[in-house]
Write a protein that holds these residues in place. Structure first.
Motif: not given
Length: 582
Positions: A323-329, A331-338, A399-407
């Motif tokens: 099984p692979e880590l399922v990630r989107p293709e 880039k997503c916009d990140l407000r910050n790096f908190d 504020d983005k789940s790591v699962k919503e951020i591409s590898a």
């Protein structure tokens, strides 16, 4: 690669071969023609024998058949050579793609699979097991096909001549088949055991070679060598026992199967004497019956390779179907790096390591994770870097789940440095440059200076052009770590994770690196898993982890006053004499 064929080894094999099917079609056609030409001398022999018995003394007749036989032998050799070349060209493309796909797969699976699988086993799957597909693909496909079709054509011809003699010529085949079935009894099970023993031997061998320094240092050569020899002997004995079990069947099969004349000659003589069989037909059947068993035996021996396919493809699928880590293709916009962990749970198999971790890591600050060995510090860091997926809860960056951020985007966001980071068997310069492949020599050296490792690099035999050896084996542990840190700094990501990254350094060099890191990571989100507590006293927040939970957090001064566990850890640390009491 489509995983739908994962449960069907032959389906997976056909899937691998499909893009190169024309190569196999050409190979099969040429192989069939080659074997057919190889049968022509049998017909020639029958024709010449009949002519001799009938008193034909025309030399040109015999010369013509001899020339035809010789030409067919040459044509067979040429066609079989071209056929083999075509099948091998297609096969090596398939093997290359299978290895590339396996290597690519490892970049997409959770790190837990790679860390928990012996490197010898992975090497076997990607090298030896894939290599074992060479015979089924390059030889079985064209040669087994041709070796089955041509005897079938001979049999059709024999049935047209005399159906009785055709059946008589097949009498030895069922006996040979029974012996073959006995030889192949429990083949998948036996071969699976051999593969398992081979994997164990490979894993023990890699461990023995990799740990030779420790083995020598602790005088464990005898014990470790015994483990190695036991694994080798177990592998050899298993193969020998298997061969002994099959040898009796093989001997009988090879004696009986080709002996078609045992039945053809006496029965044919009987039919000839009672005038129900002509001399010409008798001779033709006798000679052609000799051409049936050879190709069939050759074809049957290829079933040994076919029987291996299930085990071989099962091991390859063990990699390709992970099984692979399922990630989107994209880039997503990140407000910050908190970074935020909310009720995070994680388990290695059945063992739960983190049990409801809540933690906020602010952007641009230094957060240190400390705690007893096995408390879950490294697991938290690896989950943030998305080495695994959490089994419960949520991890967010900006504020983005790591699962919503591409590898790819996550890799561009985070530099992860552990105590065991790998160096490739390349120059120091190129190992540092991996942090930024397009970096110039000047940039590499500038980062090395800023990271505090320029001086020691210049003292190496060839400076920046020194080849570090496999896994950096020509360097000390501290030197390897300093190069790895320089590589991470060159990558210049907004988040830096240091997982006991200076554990191999002496206090003096560690102080130099810590000073450099504090300057180079200023304004970045820095997560440090501390090897020595004295290196994190200036952290913006120190998080104490115990038994998979956040036990306490605060500054160094606050924790000394309010956290008994941290106080005891600090006391033990300064008691080691590496720092003066605060």
């Amino acid at each position: 690669m489509n995983q739908s064929q994962g449960g069907n080894p032959f389906g997976r094999l056909m899937e691998l071969a499909r893009p190169h099917k024309m190569g196999y079609v050409v190979s099969v056609v040429l192989a069939v023609l080659g074997v057919a030409f190889g049968i022509v001398p049998y017909f020639a022999t029958a024709r010449m024998t009949i002519a001799l018995l009938s008193g034909n003394r025309d030399v040109s007749f015999y010369m013509g058949w001899c020339l035809l036989s010789g030409s067919c032998f040459v044509l067979k050799a040429i066609l079989m050579g071209i056929s083999t070349g075509a099948s091998h060209e297609a096969t090596f493309e398939v093997l290359s793609e299978a290895r590339r796909e396996s290597a690519s797969k490892l970049t997409r699976v959770p790190m837990g699979y790679i860390l928990n699988t012996p490197s010898g086993q992975l090497k076997n799957g990607m090298v030896e097991r894939i290599e074992q597909l060479e015979v089924p693909l390059a030889h079985v496909v064209p040669e087994m096909t041709s070796n089955l079709l041509v005897p079938a054509a001979i049999l059709v011809y024999l049935f047209l001549l005399d159906w009785r003699m055709a059946l008589i010529s097949l009498i030895t085949i069922p006996v040979g088949m029974l012996c073959y079935l006995g030889m192949m009894k429990e083949y998948p099970k036996k071969y699976g055991e051999v593969v398992k023993a081979g994997n164990h031997m490979s894993a023990v061998t890699v461990e023995y070679i990799g740990g030779i320094e420790v083995i020598k240092a602790f005088n464990q050569a005898e014990h470790s060598y015994q483990r190695f020899t036991d694994a080798v002997h177990a592998n050899a004995n298993l193969i020998l026992d298997w061969m002994k079990d099959t040898q009796k069947y093989s001997a009988v099969m090879m004696s009986v199967w080709p002996a078609a004349l045992i039945s053809v000659l006496p029965v044919g003589c009987l039919f000839y004497r009672n005038s129900s069989l002509s001399a010409a037909t008798f001779i033709t059947v006798t000679v052609l019956s000799l051409g049936i068993a050879g190709p069939l035996v050759a074809a049957m021996f290829f079933t040994d390779d076919i029987a291996k396919i299930g085990t071989v493809m099962g091991e390859i699928d063990g990699i390709l179907n992970q099984p692979e880590l399922v990630r989107p293709e994209g880039k997503c916009d990140l407000r910050n790096f908190d970074i935020s962990l909310e009720k995070v749970h994680f388990a290695y198999g059945e063992k739960e390591v983190l049990t409801g971790v809540d933690l906020a890591i602010p952007q641009g600050k230094m957060t240190a994770l400390v705690g007893p060995s096995g408390s879950g510090k490294s697991t938290i860091a690896k989950l943030i870097a998305s080495f695994w997926d959490v089994t419960g809860g949520l991890i967010t960056i900006g504020d983005k789940s790591v699962k919503e951020i591409s590898a790819d985007q996550l890799n561009d966001l985070i530099s992860y440095v552990s105590q065991d980071n790998y160096l490739f068997n390349d120059t120091v310069r190129n190992n540092i440059r991996m942090g930024k492949p397009g970096a110039s020599d000047a940039e590499v050296e500038q980062i090395a200076r800023a990271s505090g490792c320029h001086e020691f690099i210049l003292n190496l035999e060839h400076g920046y052009e020194t080849v570090v050896g496999g896994a950096g084996g020509h360097l000390s542990g501290g030197e390897r770590q300093r190069i790895v840190i320089a590589r991470a700094i060159l990558k210049n990501t907004p988040i830096v994770i240091l997982d006991e990254a200076s554990s191999y350094m002496d206090p003096e060099n560690e102080a130099v690196i810590q000073d450099a890191l504090s300057r180079l990571t200023k304004g970045k989100t820095l997560i440090v898993i501390a090897h020595r507590l004295s290196t994190v006293t200036e952290a913006d927040q120190i998080v104490v982890v115990k038994d998979g939970k956040i036990f306490a957090k605060g500054t160094h001064g606050e924790l000394l006053k309010e956290c008994s566990l941290y106080h005891s850890m600090w006391t033990a640390h300064i008691g080691a004499g590496e720092v003066k009491p605060a």
